[in-house]
Design an enzyme around this catalytic site. Structure first.
Site, PDB file in Angstrom:
ATOM      1  N   HIS A 189      20.317 -90.542 -54.806  1.00  0.00           N
ATOM      2  CA  HIS A 189      21.378 -91.049 -53.931  1.00  0.00           C
ATOM      3  C   HIS A 189      22.599 -91.511 -54.718  1.00  0.00           C
ATOM      4  O   HIS A 189      23.702 -91.593 -54.170  1.00  0.00           O
ATOM      5  CB  HIS A 189      20.835 -92.197 -53.073  1.00  0.00           C
ATOM      6  CG  HIS A 189      21.647 -92.468 -51.842  1.00  0.00           C
ATOM      7  ND1 HIS A 189      22.875 -91.898 -51.610  1.00  0.00           N
ATOM      8  CD2 HIS A 189      21.412 -93.269 -50.764  1.00  0.00           C
ATOM      9  CE1 HIS A 189      23.354 -92.317 -50.450  1.00  0.00           C
ATOM     10  NE2 HIS A 189      22.483 -93.155 -49.922  1.00  0.00           N
ATOM     11  N   ASP A 197      19.127 -70.465 -43.904  1.00  0.00           N
ATOM     12  CA  ASP A 197      18.371 -69.213 -43.784  1.00  0.00           C
ATOM     13  C   ASP A 197      18.311 -68.546 -45.150  1.00  0.00           C
ATOM     14  O   ASP A 197      19.341 -68.162 -45.708  1.00  0.00           O
ATOM     15  CB  ASP A 197      19.065 -68.305 -42.769  1.00  0.00           C
ATOM     16  CG  ASP A 197      18.351 -66.975 -42.570  1.00  0.00           C
ATOM     17  OD1 ASP A 197      17.350 -66.723 -43.266  1.00  0.00           O
ATOM     18  OD2 ASP A 197      18.805 -66.191 -41.720  1.00  0.00           O
TER      19      ASP A 197
END
Length: 521
Positions: free
Chosen positions: A235, A453
């Protein structure tokens, strides 16, 4: 000579690697395997992956789904068979080896927030040889495309070496592969948090790591040829949008999309770092953003609430009574209202991060990697009248709009860090009242979580893996939102005290809009 590394393999009958349960979920492995390496001049291309552990670790963790009877399903075995470092296909130029963190990066804790994506096998059948071929093909495809991707997004292959910089040393993405002894559709019939924990990468405890990995990936292959991919980034380097930039860049390269857009790394130019920010080994700057009052002790529970597209339209209309609000704010307001109903003896504060990329002047690209967020919060006073969804939604919208171009410009000014630190201190003071309930929120909606995808179709489900372990005795009240893959709905992952959660799961107003942990299929 081409650079490569060979791992000695352990056969299923010869060597077992011992393991113990990690307190945050998953397993850490306590035995290292010897590796042999051949060094070559840096101007040559890297081998497309470099293994640091055995390519076949005979380690199996079993998970027995407690919510099912023993005769309904056998234990699900999750076998780690590979631990590797996936490196960029070409080395990072020397002048790019030190990536400066921005002032917004400096104040973030070096923690990981996993994102999980599940893909079906479009040619699913009962032929085991075909399944093995699909698994091998997908494994090679993912590693090759990731290696190519890392040449474009090179800091993801480095280490967070300090509060001020990432060492872009091409150490690579920490990459784990497993086999899951079950079919994907069986697992997704009723997702279970304890099982999902096992699909998240955990660093081998025997590995000597200098600095924090920027990125870790775990690829889990199911018996049917289906696959799940878990990505998690430090983070201090990346917010939620950055994580999705990584995922969508990788998947676009994997499917050879000619229209792919590469990310930019200009955060430290837009929000320059400041070495003068207060820091000590005991009180790092990010601590100013986290009041101890946020932390709760005891038994927690995490539940997934799903708002489908029709319910969202009705909820959004209800929440927009006073002013138009987004579907995200409508869901947050409903959840905030319901938990406030249950804990109405206390005032409450809901904290939400605001994406400031579009609030810069000039605007920062939405494909900019780094932490591009500032915090906002709204408060409900228990002395006021009964909470109303529309009024709470308006409060949230007003809080977000208060983080505007003016406040962003102040941060970018020459002495902006002074006001920035002061605002963090003021926020901590506001969040220091133990008589107040605090709710941390975050949203990945509209960030493309259902678009990644890799060439075999979009994910059938995506979820957040940062709050799956309910056994940790310290937690925060959390609400994390992600787009549903099946329609235009929203999934809310909510962590609360178990007793409070038991009441929330029966709240009639909430249940009129949301389903509790339905199958994502």
């Amino acid at each position: 000579m081409r650079r490569f590394m060979i791992s000695t393999l352990s056969s299923s009958s010869s060597r077992l690697v011992s393991y113990h349960h990690h307190r945050y979920g998953g397993y850490v492995f306590s035995r290292s395997i010897t590796t042999v390496s051949d060094r070559t001049p840096p101007q040559q291309k890297h081998h497309w992956f470099m293994s640091t552990q055995a390519n076949l670790l005979d380690t199996t963790s079993s998970y027995n789904e407690s919510h099912m009877k023993d005769d309904e399903r056998d234990a699900i075995r999750v076998e780690v068979f590979s631990r590797e470092h996936i490196k960029p296909s070409s080395p990072t130029p020397q002048n790019l080896r030190c990536y400066k963190l921005s002032i917004l990066d400096q104040v973030e804790a070096p923690i990981y927030n996993p994102l999980m994506f599940f893909y079906k096998n479009p040619t699913d059948n009962d032929n085991k040889n075909v399944e093995e071929a699909v698994i091998q093909a997908r494994s090679n495809h993912l590693k090759r495309s990731l290696s190519e991707t890392l040449t474009r997004i090179y800091p993801f292959a480095g280490k967070v070496a300090s509060e001020l910089h990432v060492d872009c040393n091409d150490d690579g993405v920490y990459y784990v592969e497993t086999r899951v002894d079950d079919r994907l559709d069986n697992v997704l019939k009723k997702p279970d948090n304890n099982f999902l924990q096992q699909l998240i990468p955990v660093v081998d405890s025997s590995e000597q790591v200098l600095g924090y990995y920027v990125s870790m990936v775990q690829v889990n292959h199911f018996k049917c040829g289906g696959v799940s991919i878990t990505v998690q980034h430090n983070h201090r380097f990346a917010d939620g949008r950055s994580s999705m930039i990584f995922m969508n860049t990788w998947s676009s390269i994997a499917r050879q999309d000619p229209n792919r857009v590469y990310p930019s790394f200009v955060g430290s130019l837009t929000f320059p770092q400041n070495p003068q920010l207060p820091f000590s080994p005991y009180i790092p700057i990010w601590y100013l953003k986290t009041s101890p009052a946020f932390l709760k002790h005891g038994k927690s529970a995490t539940t997934r609430f799903v708002f489908n597209a029709l319910a969202l339209r009705e909820l959004k209309a209800k929440a927009s009574k006073h002013q138009p609000v987004s579907r995200v704010l409508a869901v947050l307001a409903m959840l905030w209202k319901c938990v406030t109903d249950v804990t109405q003896s206390k005032p409450s504060i809901l904290h939400l991060p605001v994406n400031i990329r579009s609030k810069c002047s000039p605007k920062l690209s939405e494909n900019s990697v780094g932490n591009g967020i500032m915090g906002a919060y709204a408060k409900f006073d228990s002395d006021s009248s009964n909470p109303e969804v529309a009024s709470m939604a308006s409060q949230l919208k007003n809080a977000i709009e208060a983080v505007n171009a003016e406040s962003v410009d102040k941060l970018r000014s020459e002495n902006g860090y002074v006001g920035f630190v002061e605002s963090l201190r003021n926020s901590q003071e506001a969040f220091s009242d133990y008589k107040t309930e605090y709710y941390m929120t975050s949203s990945l909606c509209n960030l493309g979580t259902k678009e990644a995808d890799f060439g075999w179709g979009k994910p059938v489900w995506s979820c957040i893996g940062s709050q799956l372990n309910e056994d940790v005795p310290i937690f925060t009240n959390r609400i994390l939102l992600v787009d549903s893959c099946c329609d235009e709905g929203i999934e809310a992952w909510v962590t609360l005290e178990k007793q409070v959660m038991d009441d929330i799961k029966c709240h009639p107003e909430l249940l009129s809009f949301a389903s509790v942990n339905p199958s994502p299929l």
